[in-house]
Design a protein around this motif. Structure first.
Motif, PDB file in Angstrom:
ATOM      1  N   GLU A 198      -7.412  -3.504  -6.741  1.00 63.77           N
ATOM      2  CA  GLU A 198      -8.402  -2.626  -6.100  1.00 63.77           C
ATOM      3  C   GLU A 198      -9.016  -3.327  -4.890  1.00 63.77           C
ATOM      4  O   GLU A 198      -9.177  -2.725  -3.819  1.00 63.77           O
ATOM      5  CB  GLU A 198      -9.486  -2.241  -7.115  1.00 63.77           C
ATOM      6  N   ASN A 199      -9.351  -4.616  -5.046  1.00 62.15           N
ATOM      7  CA  ASN A 199      -9.875  -5.387  -3.905  1.00 62.15           C
ATOM      8  C   ASN A 199      -8.820  -5.511  -2.811  1.00 62.15           C
ATOM      9  O   ASN A 199      -9.146  -5.515  -1.623  1.00 62.15           O
ATOM     10  CB  ASN A 199     -10.331  -6.780  -4.345  1.00 62.15           C
ATOM     11  N   GLN A 255      -6.554  -3.324  -2.065  1.00 63.54           N
ATOM     12  CA  GLN A 255      -6.480  -2.044  -1.353  1.00 63.54           C
ATOM     13  C   GLN A 255      -7.583  -1.951  -0.299  1.00 63.54           C
ATOM     14  O   GLN A 255      -7.351  -1.519   0.828  1.00 63.54           O
ATOM     15  CB  GLN A 255      -6.571  -0.881  -2.338  1.00 63.54           C
ATOM     16  N   LYS A 256      -8.786  -2.389  -0.682  1.00 62.80           N
ATOM     17  CA  LYS A 256      -9.905  -2.377   0.266  1.00 62.80           C
ATOM     18  C   LYS A 256      -9.648  -3.348   1.417  1.00 62.80           C
ATOM     19  O   LYS A 256      -9.911  -3.038   2.581  1.00 62.80           O
ATOM     20  CB  LYS A 256     -11.204  -2.749  -0.447  1.00 62.80           C
ATOM     21  N   GLU A 257      -9.137  -4.531   1.083  1.00 66.25           N
ATOM     22  CA  GLU A 257      -8.862  -5.540   2.102  1.00 66.25           C
ATOM     23  C   GLU A 257      -7.754  -5.084   3.047  1.00 66.25           C
ATOM     24  O   GLU A 257      -7.788  -5.398   4.234  1.00 66.25           O
ATOM     25  CB  GLU A 257      -8.497  -6.871   1.436  1.00 66.25           C
ATOM     26  N   THR A 258      -6.792  -4.343   2.532  1.00 65.15           N
ATOM     27  CA  THR A 258      -5.720  -3.823   3.378  1.00 65.15           C
ATOM     28  C   THR A 258      -6.290  -2.931   4.471  1.00 65.15           C
ATOM     29  O   THR A 258      -5.906  -3.041   5.639  1.00 65.15           O
ATOM     30  CB  THR A 258      -4.681  -3.050   2.532  1.00 65.15           C
ATOM     31  N   VAL A 259      -7.216  -2.061   4.104  1.00 65.45           N
ATOM     32  CA  VAL A 259      -7.859  -1.173   5.080  1.00 65.45           C
ATOM     33  C   VAL A 259      -8.546  -2.007   6.164  1.00 65.45           C
ATOM     34  O   VAL A 259      -8.405  -1.748   7.355  1.00 65.45           O
ATOM     35  CB  VAL A 259      -8.870  -0.225   4.386  1.00 65.45           C
ATOM     36  N   ASN A 260      -9.273  -3.049   5.751  1.00 65.89           N
ATOM     37  CA  ASN A 260      -9.979  -3.913   6.701  1.00 65.89           C
ATOM     38  C   ASN A 260      -9.011  -4.642   7.628  1.00 65.89           C
ATOM     39  O   ASN A 260      -9.226  -4.697   8.841  1.00 65.89           O
ATOM     40  CB  ASN A 260     -10.841  -4.947   5.964  1.00 65.89           C
ATOM     41  N   GLU A 286       0.844  -1.197   0.000  1.00 67.82           N
ATOM     42  CA  GLU A 286       0.000   0.000   0.000  1.00 67.82           C
ATOM     43  C   GLU A 286       0.886   1.257   0.000  1.00 67.82           C
ATOM     44  O   GLU A 286       0.630   2.215  -0.723  1.00 67.82           O
ATOM     45  CB  GLU A 286      -0.916  -0.004   1.230  1.00 67.82           C
TER      46      GLU A 286
END
Length: 115
Positions: A81-82, A84-89, A20
């Motif tokens: 893109e998925n 990046q979202k999973e990293t936040v979670n 990230e």
């Protein structure tokens, strides 16, 4: 604390956080960055790193780009893109875990308190 069991459950989150921040990285670069950031306390072996990278790729969280560097092919990993979202979670989950562990480690347990 080198290669402690405590880090094993966080390896994929560590990898995702580095990707990230850095955009794309190759395997050896990831291991060296972790080593530098932890002042040599955490050494990720190839035997731990590459299965984690392959798992993240299989889950659709990483893209792999192959580039010729000198006479060798080098695989670069980057978040989808998925991913990046999973990293936040995963970072939020890890932060919550760390907060809970700090509460447990830093608390003074009162033996008179009943549960």
């Amino acid at each position: 604390m080198k290669n402690s069991q405590l880090y094993k459950g966080s390896l994929t989150t560590i990898i995702m956080k580095l990707l990230e921040e850095n955009g794309r990285m190759y395997g050896y670069e990831i291991t060296q960055k972790v080593k530098a950031l932890t002042n040599g306390e955490l050494n990720i072996t190839e035997g731990a790193l590459y299965p984690a990278l392959h798992k993240l790729e299989g889950e659709g969280f990483l893209d792999v780009e192959v580039e010729k560097v000198g006479n060798r092919l080098r695989k670069y990993y980057k978040l989808t893109e998925n991913g990046q979202k999973e990293t936040v979670n995963r970072l939020a989950e890890l932060e919550g875990f760390i907060k809970n562990m700090q509460s447990l480690v830093n608390s003074k347990i009162n033996p008179e308190v009943e549960f």
